[in-house]
Design an enzyme around this catalytic site. Sequence first.
Site: not given
Ligand code: PAF
Length: 203
Positions: A31, A34-35, A59, A148, A174, A184
Amino acid sequence: MNVSDTLAAWRTRRRAIDGCSIGFVPTMGALHRGHSSLVERCRGENQVVVVSIFVNPSQFNDPSDLERYPRPIHQDLALLQSLGVDEVIVPSVRELYPNGYRFRVEPHGSDLVLEGAHRPGFLQGVMTVVRKLLNLVRADHAYVGEKDYQQLKIISEMTQEFFLPTQINPCSTVREDSGLAMSSRNTLCRRRPMTRLLICSGL
Ligand code: PAF
């Protein structure tokens, strides 16, 4: 702050917060500010703030990318505690994908542009895990970064088209002082300065 590392523990917590307004921030951990901005907005708009930390294997199309993805879990939990988060879900791959990657949310071919075209399976993996997490959390609001942008658009549209009860709230990007969007993966760039440009531009 409650940390649920099994789905059984989370379901118990979910029953306990039933009736409250619930805001949700899905993350893959590592984190950064931005988070924090997503969590702060979520904190201001909901009675209960839920954050998930799950590095989603479906993913990643490159196993070495998945392997080296940063996972500073203790640091992440300390940050979330300092931000006043109520609930953190840290599920295992085994529990989120009990039959492997058997059922998936498939984007339409017309969505396979930009990142969707360059990272095969990425959007499918994101939508599948987000759908699972939204079903588990049943939040009123979820907060997703504009960084994103394609991911944000696809999550918003998928949520509407599957009639999920969660409203997706876009949040501004951010940036570092240099203008680089906080990510990250920037820690990987810092550790490997020679590849900074390559990694940061592609991911
Ligand atoms: O953007 C992210 O951190 C990831 O793609 C998400 C939305 C948490 C899904 O794993």
